[in-house]
Motif scaffolding. Structure first.
Motif, PDB file in Angstrom:
ATOM      1  N   ARG A   9       0.698  -0.958  -0.041  1.00  0.00           N
ATOM      2  CA  ARG A   9       0.020  -0.062   0.055  1.00  0.00           C
ATOM      3  C   ARG A   9       0.793   1.178  -0.052  1.00  0.00           C
ATOM      4  N   LEU A  10       2.062   1.278   0.917  1.00  0.00           N
ATOM      5  CA  LEU A  10       2.884   2.472   0.900  1.00  0.00           C
ATOM      6  C   LEU A  10       3.447   2.474  -0.690  1.00  0.00           C
ATOM      7  N   GLU A  42       1.095   6.858  -6.959  1.00  0.00           N
ATOM      8  CA  GLU A  42       0.242   7.401  -7.399  1.00  0.00           C
ATOM      9  C   GLU A  42      -0.322   8.579  -6.912  1.00  0.00           C
ATOM     10  N   GLN A  43       0.230   8.914  -5.816  1.00  0.00           N
ATOM     11  CA  GLN A  43      -0.576  10.115  -5.194  1.00  0.00           C
ATOM     12  C   GLN A  43       0.535  11.366  -5.167  1.00  0.00           C
ATOM     13  N   THR A  79      -9.194   5.608   0.379  1.00  0.00           N
ATOM     14  CA  THR A  79      -9.830   4.990  -0.757  1.00  0.00           C
ATOM     15  C   THR A  79      -9.546   3.311  -0.773  1.00  0.00           C
ATOM     16  N   ASP A  80      -8.435   3.200  -0.944  1.00  0.00           N
ATOM     17  CA  ASP A  80      -7.958   1.647  -1.120  1.00  0.00           C
ATOM     18  C   ASP A  80      -8.535   1.004   0.337  1.00  0.00           C
ATOM     19  N   ILE A  81      -8.310   1.555   1.499  1.00  0.00           N
ATOM     20  CA  ILE A  81      -8.937   0.937   2.678  1.00  0.00           C
ATOM     21  C   ILE A  81     -10.471   0.599   2.562  1.00  0.00           C
TER      22      ILE A  81
END
Length: 181
Positions: free
Chosen positions: A14-15, A21-22, A142-144
């Motif tokens: 995730r990191l 992407e961010q 959003t991924d969570i």
């Protein structure tokens, strides 16, 4: 692979995805300011941020007032002064309820496993016949949110979605509070 190792690997992925992407400009500025203000190094700041978002990941919690090992004293001291510790709660609806024979503990466990939220930061859980209302800290990534949408208790998907505040109920609550005062 142990459950703890899987959570660590999931966090690393995730990191990595977030970094790719961010745009993290504002977050970097905040961290730089917090580091300077608190007099901490980048590694300590990053460790404190992981502890805030995933306190159970590396062996649980440090109870308030309990002795803290010397190496982590800076982390505990610095997190106690950081502004985001006072958090707003947001209500969500889950598509599991009494008819699905779910228990509060099952809901808490799946929320902790899938999102990494601290069990103590899960607010009110109201299990109704066909669905459940749960309060979680504001600002869920959003991924969570996507992970929780796909998560399931038994064969039943959570299909989590945010519940909008009821403006009529809020207005009625304000007017009754004003007339009482």
């Amino acid at each position: 692979m142990s459950a703890e190792k899987r959570r660590e690997e999931k966090l690393k992925r995730r990191l990595q995805r977030i970094v790719k992407e961010q745009d993290l400009t504002k977050q970097r500025e905040f961290v730089a300011g917090a580091m300077a203000e608190q007099g901490m190094d980048a590694l300590t700041c990053a460790a404190a941020l992981i502890y805030l978002s995933h306190p159970q990941l590396f062996g649980g919690f440090v109870a308030a007032g309990a002795p803290v090992p010397a190496k982590s004293t800076a982390v505990e001291t610095s997190t106690a002064k950081l502004p985001w510790l006072d958090y707003k709660m947001v209500r969500y609806r889950l598509d599991v309820g009494l008819q699905h024979q779910v228990a509060r503990e099952q809901i808490q466990d799946i929320l902790v496993q899938e999102s990494g939220v601290d069990k103590r930061r899960i607010g009110r859980i109201d299990i109704r016949q066909h669905y459940t209302l749960v309060e979680l800290p504001d600002g869920m990534p959003t991924d969570i949110f996507q992970l929780l949408t796909e998560a399931a208790i038994g064969p039943h998907k959570l299909n989590i979605r945010r519940v909008r505040p009821n403006k009529f109920r809020q207005a009625r609550g304000k007017s009754s509070a004003e007339s009482a005062g």
